[in-house]
Design an enzyme around this catalytic site. Structure first.
Site, PDB file in Angstrom:
ATOM      1  N   THR A  72       0.804  -1.362  -0.072  1.00 28.86           N
ATOM      2  CA  THR A  72      -0.042  -0.107   0.066  1.00 28.86           C
ATOM      3  C   THR A  72       0.847   1.255  -0.036  1.00 28.86           C
ATOM      4  O   THR A  72       0.465   2.231  -0.693  1.00 28.86           O
ATOM      5  CB  THR A  72      -1.020   0.127   1.145  1.00 28.86           C
ATOM      6  OG1 THR A  72      -1.953  -0.826   1.065  1.00 28.86           O
ATOM      7  CG2 THR A  72      -1.644   1.510   1.394  1.00 28.86           C
ATOM      8  N   THR A 237      14.695   4.240  10.000  1.00 30.09           N
ATOM      9  CA  THR A 237      15.612   3.228  10.169  1.00 30.09           C
ATOM     10  C   THR A 237      14.998   2.048   9.432  1.00 30.09           C
ATOM     11  O   THR A 237      14.017   1.670   9.735  1.00 30.09           O
ATOM     12  CB  THR A 237      16.016   2.848  11.661  1.00 30.09           C
ATOM     13  OG1 THR A 237      16.589   4.004  12.216  1.00 30.09           O
ATOM     14  CG2 THR A 237      16.958   1.796  11.691  1.00 30.09           C
ATOM     15  N   CYS A 325      -8.720  -6.026   3.103  1.00 30.66           N
ATOM     16  CA  CYS A 325      -8.816  -4.719   3.491  1.00 30.66           C
ATOM     17  C   CYS A 325     -10.206  -4.195   3.736  1.00 30.66           C
ATOM     18  O   CYS A 325     -10.263  -3.247   4.223  1.00 30.66           O
ATOM     19  CB  CYS A 325      -7.971  -3.842   2.476  1.00 30.66           C
ATOM     20  SG  CYS A 325      -6.142  -4.488   2.373  1.00 30.66           S
TER      21      CYS A 325
END
Length: 394
Positions: A72, A237, A325
Site C-alpha cells: 500500500t 531506520t 482490506c
C-alpha cells in the site's frame, strides 16, 4: 475437523526458511544499517544483498529497488508522489474501477488536490479494453495505474501493451503487482513500467514490508520526511529483518514458481468445476483463461455472503468475500459490481485462494462441504423460495 486455509490472497504464512533468516538478523545483526561502525556494516551488507535478490526476481537494477512498509505504501509513493512531482507536465490521470483500495483511495485523494482522473470500466470478466485505455489518453495525461492481476477475481490485465503505449508517449506507468509476483512471471522491462509495487506477506514473507520498483530517471516526491533512507522516499531506520525475510521469500517463490503455479492451476480448476457442477445457480467470477493460478471466485446465488463465510469457517475452511482490506464492509464488492453483477449476486460471492499448503484432499473436502452449506442457507432464504416458485425477485 479438517482445517483448510484458502485465503492466501489475503496473507500467507511465513516460510521456515524466511523465519530462520529473520531470526539470524534479530539475534546477530542488530546494528543500524546507516551506521558506519562494525555493528552497522553487516546490517548494511545484508540489506544490499536483499536488494539485489529482489531486483533479480523482477529483472530490475538494485538501485531501482526501494523498501517500504507495505505494498500500500509503495502504491501511494508511486501514485501520489509521481502525480505531484509531474503536475507541471499535466493534470490528468488514468486508472481502473477495479483497483485495490490502496490505489483507488490514492486517486480520490489526488482528485481533491485538483487532478482529473479517468476510471476505466471493465468487461464481464473484469478486464479493461486496451482500446478504451488508448481513447482515454490526453495530451495532459501524466500517470497511469493499472493492476497486474486482480486481487478479488484473479483477472490478469494486458499491462504489457499499456506499458508500451505509456513509454512511447512518455507517460508514467505504475502497476500494482502484489498478487502476481511469485505467482506468474513479472519482468519490469517487458512490462515497460516506471513503478511497480509488491508485498512480502503475499509470498510467504513477513507482514510490514513492501517494495517499490522505481525506474532509474523517474521522478516522484516523498510522502514522509525526516531521513535520507531509501533514496529519501522512505525515511526511518530500515527494518533489516523484514527486508532480509522478504528477499528470501521472493527468491524461493520465483525459483519454485513454474512448478507451483502449474500445481495450483490444476487444483484451482478442480475446485471451480466441483462448485459449479455440484451446486445449482452458481457462477464463476472472472475468466477461465488469463486467470491467476491460485484464485477462485464464485457467486452462490440467493445466499447472504456473511452467513456463507461464517458457515465455511464453522466447517474448518477459511475463505473471504473479496479484499481483506474491506472485509468489514457491508457493501458488495466494487470489483463484482463493476463487472455487472447485481447486489444480490455480488453479496453471495466467495473467494477461495490456494497456496503451498493446499492439497487435493483439501479441495475435495471443500467441494464436499459447500453443497450442504448452500442447501442449508438457501432453505432459510426467502429469495431462494421466490426463485423456486418462479416469482419475480427485486
Amino acid at each position: 475437523m479438517r482445517k483448510v486455509y484458502l485465503d492466501h490472497a489475503a496473507t500467507t504464512p511465513v516460510r521456515q526458511e524466511v523465519l530462520d533468516a529473520m531470526m539470524h538478523v534479530f539475534k546477530e545483526v542488530y546494528g543500524n544499517p546507516s551506521s558506519i561502525h562494525q555493528f552497522g556494516r553487516p546490517a548494511r551488507k545484508l540489506m544490499e544483498e536483499a536488494r539485489e535478490k529482489v531486483a533479480k526476481a523482477i529483472n530490475a537494477d538494485p538501485k531501482e529497488i526501494v523498501f517500504t512498509g507495505s505494498g500500500t505504501e509503495a502504491d501511494n509513493i508511486a501514485i501520489v508522489g509521481g502525480a505531484r512531482a509531474n503536475k507541471k507536465k499535466g493534470n490528468h490521470l488514468i486508472t481502473t474501477v477495479v483497483e485495490h483500495h490502496a490505489v483507488l483511495d490514492a486517486f480520490k485523494a489526488l482528485e481533491k488536490e485538483g487532478f482529473e482522473v479517468t476510471y476505466l470500466p471493465v468487461d464481464a470478466e473484469g478486464r479493461i479494453s486496451v482500446e478504451d485505455f488508448k481513447n482515454a489518453l490526453r495530451d495532459d495525461t501524466v500517470l497511469v495505474s493499472i493492476m497486474h492481476g486482480n486481487n478479488e477475481v484473479g483477472t490478469i490485465m494486458p499491462i504489457e501493451e499499456i506499458g508500451a503505449t505509456c513509454r512511447e508517449r512518455k507517460i508514467l506507468f505504475h502497476t500494482d503487482a502484489v498478487q502476481t509476483v511469485g505467482k506468474i512471471p513479472v519482468d519490469v522491462k517487458a512490462i515497460n513500467c516506471d513503478f511497480l509495487a509488491l508485498s512480502g506477506h503475499k509470498i510467504y514473507g513477513p507482514k510490514g514490508i513492501g517494495v517499490l520498483y522505481m525506474r532509474r530517471g523517474v521522478r516522484t516526491q516523498p510522502l514522509y520526511f525526516g531521513g535520507g533512507q531509501e533514496r529519501k522516499l522512505r525515511p526511518g531506520t530500515e527494518n533489516v529483518a523484514n527486508i532480509v525475510g522478504l528477499s528470501v521469500a521472493i527468491e524461493l517463490a520465483v525459483a519454485e514458481m513454474a512448478e507451483e503455479s502449474a500445481r495450483l492451476s490444476v487444483l484451482r480448476d478442480k475446485l471451480i468445476d466441483g462448485i459449479l457442477n455440484n451446486i445449482e445457480e452458481t457462477r464463476l467470477n472472472g475468466p477461465r483463461e488469463g486467470r491467476l493460478p491460485h484464485n477462485v471466485n464464485v457467486s452462490i446465488e440467493y445466499i447472504e455472503g456473511e452467513a456463507l463465510l461464517l458457515s465455511c469457517d464453522m466447517k474448518g475452511f477459511a475463505a473471504s468475500s473479496g479484499s481483506a482490506c474491506t472485509s468489514g464492509s457491508l457493501d458488495p464488492s466494487h470489483v463484482l459490481m463493476a463487472m455487472g453483477l447485481t447486489h444480490t449476486t455480488a453479496h453471495g460471492s466467495l473467494r477461495l485462494s490456494l497456496g503451498k499448503s493446499t492439497s487435493e484432499e483439501d479441495i475435495d473436502y471443500v467441494i464436499e462441504q459447500l453443497k450442504p452449506i448452500a442447501d442449508r442457507l438457501r432453505a432459510m432464504s426467502p429469495v431462494w423460495e421466490k426463485f423456486q416458485k418462479g416469482l419475480p425477485i427485486t
